[in-house]
Design an enzyme around this catalytic site. Structure first.
Site, mmCIF file in Angstrom:
data_model
loop_
_atom_site.group_PDB
_atom_site.id
_atom_site.type_symbol
_atom_site.label_atom_id
_atom_site.label_comp_id
_atom_site.label_asym_id
_atom_site.label_seq_id
_atom_site.Cartn_x
_atom_site.Cartn_y
_atom_site.Cartn_z
ATOM 1 N N GLY A 156 3.369 6.880 43.761
ATOM 2 C CA GLY A 156 2.814 5.592 43.339
ATOM 3 C C GLY A 156 3.643 4.453 43.899
ATOM 4 O O GLY A 156 4.868 4.547 43.974
ATOM 5 N N ASP A 189 8.023 4.576 36.675
ATOM 6 C CA ASP A 189 8.183 5.473 35.523
ATOM 7 C C ASP A 189 9.643 5.652 35.089
ATOM 8 O O ASP A 189 9.918 6.038 33.963
ATOM 9 C CB ASP A 189 7.601 6.859 35.846
ATOM 10 C CG ASP A 189 6.084 6.865 35.728
ATOM 11 O OD1 ASP A 189 5.535 5.904 35.158
ATOM 12 O OD2 ASP A 189 5.459 7.825 36.208
ATOM 13 N N GLY A 196 8.001 13.299 41.946
ATOM 14 C CA GLY A 196 7.269 14.228 42.806
ATOM 15 C C GLY A 196 7.735 14.121 44.248
ATOM 16 O O GLY A 196 7.964 15.133 44.929
ATOM 17 N N ARG A 226 -6.894 -5.056 18.055
ATOM 18 C CA ARG A 226 -7.460 -5.181 19.410
ATOM 19 C C ARG A 226 -6.575 -4.384 20.360
ATOM 20 O O ARG A 226 -5.358 -4.328 20.167
ATOM 21 C CB ARG A 226 -7.473 -6.636 19.873
ATOM 22 C CG ARG A 226 -8.412 -7.518 19.098
ATOM 23 C CD ARG A 226 -9.874 -7.225 19.468
ATOM 24 N NE ARG A 226 -10.793 -8.164 18.858
ATOM 25 C CZ ARG A 226 -11.255 -8.081 17.618
ATOM 26 N NH1 ARG A 226 -10.875 -7.091 16.833
ATOM 27 N NH2 ARG A 226 -12.102 -8.977 17.144
#
Ligand code: ATP
Length: 326
Positions: free
Chosen positions: A14, A130, A107, A250
């Site tokens: 990512g 992350d 990864g 919400r």
């Protein structure tokens, strides 16, 4: 590495804000040593597809402030296979490339570990929002992602207080709740839900309800996307128990928004230091390691040690957040 002349650099997994600053640092650090530098486009996929382009100092100009990655990134399942990595290695060797710098997350560094185990010199640079990489305190991209999440929390607080509502904000973090934890503490959240810590929808609702009873005009729950109590479960629970909870609820899912935008100064400086450290590591003859920042010092950790491990968020900070929410 003695006799090192040519390196390649890629970004994988990512995208994370600050990856470009790391590419720039690797490139200029290497050029300063009179090495040749090749960009690989689209992560490991570009190794297999022979997508190489030589970089000069000016080619990495004007990118330090850009989010995302100018080299492109891609998921590449073939690289997780021995045959795929053998083809990648053959392409690297055919160009006379001596070493590879991989800028990416867990990864991607598992891929780096495999490639180095199979005989190619690799140095990893930790970059993932992350923050789940072992051997490094904070990865490139986290600080920006936390600040974007925080800005959203601050904005939601304004509307929450005007309408006496509770808001649940879902932020990225599948296995590691670092962004939710840090943004939750900085944003004064009443509840923080992490993948590392079991919390049921009833617990979240009880805490929001208790906040109302303590006189709060609004309340915020920050929920990592991988938390066991996800926003769906929370909404379902709320649907069935709305009356007893008090606040209306919400939900806002930030999704990929937290990845975007301009990297913060902290991410740019971290990326510059770690990118340069990757080059220095290779120059000192070392490879098959991840360069990281631990307690403010640059350290290297063997890729074989980080492969298969995960750095969890420090869930003890949850107690601090809880005390501050009284
Ligand atoms: P993010 O933090 O965004 O998840 P990441 O680097 O962890 O980033 P992944 O999609 O998990 O992203 O991995 C990126 C690429 O690394 C994969 O597409 C694959 O090519 C390679 N890869 C992942 N796991 C392995 C593995 N165990 N062995 C070899 N290569 C791998």
């Amino acid at each position: 590495m003695p006799g090192l002349k040519k390196i390649a650099v890629l970004t994988s997994g990512g995208d994370a804000p600050g990856m470009n600053a790391a590419v720039r640092a690797v490139t200029r650090g290497a050029l300063a040593r009179s090495w040749e530098v090749f960009a690989v486009r689209n992560g490991f996929a570009g190794l297999l597809g022979n997508e190489f382009a030589q970089l000069a100092a000016r080619d990495v100009g004007g990118i330090i402030q850009a989010g995302g990655t100018v080299l492109g990134s891609a998921r590449c399942p073939e690289f997780a296979e021995v045959g795929g990595r053998a083809a990648a290695m053959a392409n690297l060797r055919a160009r006379g490339i001596d070493a590879l710098v991989v800028i990416g997350g867990n990864g991607s560094q598992a891929g780096s570990a495999s490639l180095s185990r199979e005989g190619f010199a690799v140095v990893g640079v930790p970059s993932t929002i992350d923050n789940d990489l072992y051997g490094n305190d904070v990865s490139i991209g986290c600080d920006t992602a936390i600040n974007i999440t925080l800005e959203a929390i601050d904005r939601l607080r304004t509307t929450a207080s005007s309408h006496q509502r509770a808001f649940a904000v879902e932020t990225m973090g599948r296995n590691c709740g670092y962004i939710a934890l840090m943004a939750g503490i900085a944003g004064g959240a009443e509840v923080i839900a992490l993948p590392e810590h079991e919390l049921k929808p009833a617990d979240v609702a009880a805490r929001l309800s208790a906040a109302r009873e303590r006189g709060k005009t609004h309340a915020l729950a920050v929920i990592a996307e991988g938390a066991k109590c996800g926003v769906h479960e929370l909404m379902e629970y709320y649907g069935a128990h709305r009356r007893s909870i008090g606040f209306d609820l919400r939900v806002t899912r930030l999704g990929h928004v937290v990845r975007g935008g301009t990297p913060t100064a902290a991410d740019r400086v971290l990326a510059t230091r770690l990118g340069a450290a990757a080059v220095e590591t290779l120059a000192s003859g070392k490879h098959s390691v991840l360069v990281g920042m631990v307690k403010g010092e640059i350290v290297t950790t063997p890729l074989s040690e980080i492969d298969g491990r995960m750095r969890p968020a420090d869930a003890t900070l949850l107690e601090l957040a809880r005390v501050m929410a009284i």
